[in-house]
Design an enzyme around this catalytic site. Structure first.
Site, PDB file in Angstrom:
ATOM      1  N   ASP A  48      35.301 -22.401  57.333  1.00 20.78           N
ATOM      2  CA  ASP A  48      36.601 -21.933  57.838  1.00 20.78           C
ATOM      3  C   ASP A  48      36.392 -20.827  58.883  1.00 20.78           C
ATOM      4  O   ASP A  48      36.964 -20.874  59.971  1.00 20.78           O
ATOM      5  CB  ASP A  48      37.467 -21.343  56.701  1.00 20.78           C
ATOM      6  CG  ASP A  48      37.776 -22.316  55.573  1.00 20.78           C
ATOM      7  OD1 ASP A  48      38.947 -22.581  55.315  1.00 20.78           O
ATOM      8  OD2 ASP A  48      36.829 -22.821  54.935  1.00 20.78           O
ATOM      9  N   GLU A  71      44.608 -18.400  60.670  1.00 25.11           N
ATOM     10  CA  GLU A  71      44.702 -18.160  59.229  1.00 25.11           C
ATOM     11  C   GLU A  71      43.730 -17.084  58.751  1.00 25.11           C
ATOM     12  O   GLU A  71      44.084 -16.249  57.916  1.00 25.11           O
ATOM     13  CB  GLU A  71      44.429 -19.457  58.442  1.00 25.11           C
ATOM     14  CG  GLU A  71      44.547 -19.212  56.948  1.00 25.11           C
ATOM     15  CD  GLU A  71      44.179 -20.388  56.060  1.00 25.11           C
ATOM     16  OE1 GLU A  71      43.883 -21.479  56.582  1.00 25.11           O
ATOM     17  OE2 GLU A  71      44.200 -20.198  54.831  1.00 25.11           O
ATOM     18  N   ASP A 143      44.449 -23.307  62.230  1.00 26.42           N
ATOM     19  CA  ASP A 143      44.061 -23.443  60.821  1.00 26.42           C
ATOM     20  C   ASP A 143      42.709 -24.143  60.864  1.00 26.42           C
ATOM     21  O   ASP A 143      42.625 -25.351  61.044  1.00 26.42           O
ATOM     22  CB  ASP A 143      45.102 -24.274  60.056  1.00 26.42           C
ATOM     23  CG  ASP A 143      44.842 -24.225  58.553  1.00 26.42           C
ATOM     24  OD1 ASP A 143      43.712 -23.868  58.157  1.00 26.42           O
ATOM     25  OD2 ASP A 143      45.777 -24.557  57.799  1.00 26.42           O
ATOM     26  N   ILE A 145      40.226 -24.794  58.793  1.00 28.46           N
ATOM     27  CA  ILE A 145      40.119 -25.891  57.818  1.00 28.46           C
ATOM     28  C   ILE A 145      41.418 -25.861  57.031  1.00 28.46           C
ATOM     29  O   ILE A 145      41.672 -24.925  56.272  1.00 28.46           O
ATOM     30  CB  ILE A 145      38.910 -25.734  56.864  1.00 28.46           C
ATOM     31  CG1 ILE A 145      37.595 -25.844  57.633  1.00 28.46           C
ATOM     32  CG2 ILE A 145      38.979 -26.804  55.759  1.00 28.46           C
ATOM     33  CD1 ILE A 145      36.339 -25.809  56.755  1.00 28.46           C
ATOM     34  N   ASP A 146      42.249 -26.839  57.250  1.00 31.70           N
ATOM     35  CA  ASP A 146      43.466 -26.974  56.453  1.00 31.70           C
ATOM     36  C   ASP A 146      43.122 -27.910  55.309  1.00 31.70           C
ATOM     37  O   ASP A 146      42.491 -28.946  55.517  1.00 31.70           O
ATOM     38  CB  ASP A 146      44.582 -27.560  57.320  1.00 31.70           C
ATOM     39  CG  ASP A 146      45.882 -27.695  56.548  1.00 31.70           C
ATOM     40  OD1 ASP A 146      46.166 -26.837  55.683  1.00 31.70           O
ATOM     41  OD2 ASP A 146      46.614 -28.665  56.813  1.00 31.70           O
ATOM     42  N   THR A 148      41.428 -26.582  52.459  1.00 28.68           N
ATOM     43  CA  THR A 148      40.076 -26.131  52.076  1.00 28.68           C
ATOM     44  C   THR A 148      39.676 -26.709  50.714  1.00 28.68           C
ATOM     45  O   THR A 148      38.508 -27.035  50.487  1.00 28.68           O
ATOM     46  CB  THR A 148      40.009 -24.583  52.056  1.00 28.68           C
ATOM     47  OG1 THR A 148      40.440 -24.113  53.336  1.00 28.68           O
ATOM     48  CG2 THR A 148      38.598 -24.087  51.815  1.00 28.68           C
ATOM     49  N   ASP A 289      50.207 -24.243  59.134  1.00 26.38           N
ATOM     50  CA  ASP A 289      50.161 -25.396  58.231  1.00 26.38           C
ATOM     51  C   ASP A 289      51.123 -26.504  58.651  1.00 26.38           C
ATOM     52  O   ASP A 289      51.112 -27.585  58.035  1.00 26.38           O
ATOM     53  CB  ASP A 289      50.499 -24.967  56.796  1.00 26.38           C
ATOM     54  CG  ASP A 289      49.305 -24.373  56.062  1.00 26.38           C
ATOM     55  OD1 ASP A 289      48.171 -24.804  56.340  1.00 26.38           O
ATOM     56  OD2 ASP A 289      49.509 -23.484  55.214  1.00 26.38           O
TER      57      ASP A 289
END
Ligand SMILES: Nc1ncnc2c1ncn2[C@@H]1O[C@H](COP(=O)(O)O)[C@@H](OP(=O)(O)O)[C@H]1O
Ligand SMILES: [Mg+2]
Ligand SMILES: [Mg+2]
Ligand SMILES: [Mg+2]
Length: 353
Positions: A48, A71, A143, A145-146, A148, A289
């Site tokens: 991330d 994020e 984001d 890594i959306d 995670t 998101d």
């Protein structure tokens, strides 16, 4: 004259591509001490942080004035206990930034392989994501890594980037390294990028950036519909979706999947409707998101609203404000789903009194 936002689109696809390569490479090498638990108990990995550093660095090169709502922040990496993780993140980010991916050599935009960056530059790149958002001007959302939790399970996750101008999403790009290219032909492998530019439609590309294919949400009916919903029960009220499905006479079981890959599936005709209702703990949805997924749906001919039928407001800051949930669907079916959601909400209110 070139198309509106063509430079932004090119840089966004290139950044998502580099970050997607990084995250899928990191998954195979991830070790236990490379994941932190954040204040809200959610996980964050070296992947991330490094992916946010890569995307932010590329955006800075191309659009130095643009603020970023990202994020992640680097606070935990700036303290002594975070040193080992920081070293790993700097190495991963530099590897991704300097890798030859055949993206052309447009050095002005920073798309081609760049120079290695110092530790301080990588940490600052992550922290450039600290913009508070708002209703005017340009801003990017990252984001890195959306989903995670899906990433850690080896399932779906998405690298998500959007450009918002005066509270309207203008460009959205979502990389899904683990998503089948063609669900009807699994032998074609996995790894897709979805992109949308306002007024220019939604397209699917391969993870190498090739074969842009236009996408439109096909018509659907309750007999063909399946809800696209979260895997994590803490992220949306899954029992509510079941009630809405039964009110609509939906037969197909829901499709559970982590991340904004759900929006990507919706636009290419899988599922038919995305439904995410609050669990009642007061959580506010984050703009990163939903912003890229939102424009994918709109540009593929769909509609996105909250449970009141109101549009989502990306101009309120880092969150979407008071949480009334999210309903996304093709424009034929959206009013039906919205009506059933409101009926299910009215039942809940009645049951409480
Ligand atoms: N209580 C909650 N309600 C709704 N969303 C939540 C939540 N807690 C965390 N999330 C968000 O849900 C996202 C994942 O969505 P999904 O369930 O569709 O995969 C997470 O993104 P990250 O994984 O980027 O942190 C996180 O931002
Ligand atoms: Mg997170
Ligand atoms: Mg997310
Ligand atoms: Mg994330």
């Amino acid at each position: 004259m070139s198309q509106a936002y063509s430079a932004e689109e090119e840089v966004a696809v290139a950044a998502v591509r580099r970050a997607s390569h990084l995250t899928s490479a990191v998954f195979n090498k991830l070790v236990k001490n490379e994941t932190l638990t954040k204040g809200d108990k959610s996980p964050v990995t070296v992947g991330d942080f490094a992916a946010q550093a890569v995307i932010s660095s590329m955006l800075k090169h191309a659009f130095p004035e643009d603020p970023i709502v990202g994020e992640e922040d680097a606070a935990e990496l700036r303290i002594e206990s975070g040193k080992e993780m920081k070293d790993r993140i700097v190495a991963l980010a530099n590897e991704a930034l300097t890798e030859e991916l055949g993206l052309g050599d447009n050095q002005n935009w920073g798309i081609g392989p760049g120079q290695e960056k110092t530790d301080a530059e990588i940490l600052d790149a992550i922290d450039r994501g600290n913009y508070e958002g708002g209703s005017s001007g340009r801003m990017w959302t990252i984001d890195p890594i959306d989903g995670t939790k899906g990433f850690l399970r080896g399932e779906q996750y998405a690298v998500c980037l959007s450009l918002i101008v005066d509270a309207q999403v203008q460009v959205g790009v979502i990389g899904c390294p683990n998503l089948p290219i063609d669900p009807a032909n699994p032998e074609k492998g996995t790894g897709v990028i979805f992109k949308a530019v306002r007024g220019q439609g939604t397209h699917q590309l391969t993870l190498s950036g090739a074969n842009p294919t236009p996408l439109r949400i096909p018509p659907s009916t309750p007999s063909t519909l399946a809800f696209l919903e979260s895997v994590e029960a803490a992220h949306s009220k899954l029992s509510f979706n079941d009630r809405v499905a039964s009110l609509l006479g939906i037969i197909r079981p829901p499709v559970r999947m982590d991340s904004q890959a759900k929006y990507g599936c919706l636009v290419r005709g899988e599922g038919g409707a995305y439904l995410r209702m609050p669990t009642g703990v007061g959580y506010r949805e984050k703009i990163w998101d939903h912003a890229p997924g939102h424009i994918l749906v709109e540009e593929a001919g769909g509609v996105v609203t909250d449970s009141r039928g109101e549009p989502l407001n990306f101009g309120l800051g880092r969150t979407l404000g008071e949480n009334y949930g999210v309903i996304a669907a093709g424009k034929d079916i959206h009013p039906l789903v919205l009506g059933a959601v409101q009926k299910a909400l009215a039942e809940e209110t009645k049951a409480k009194v």
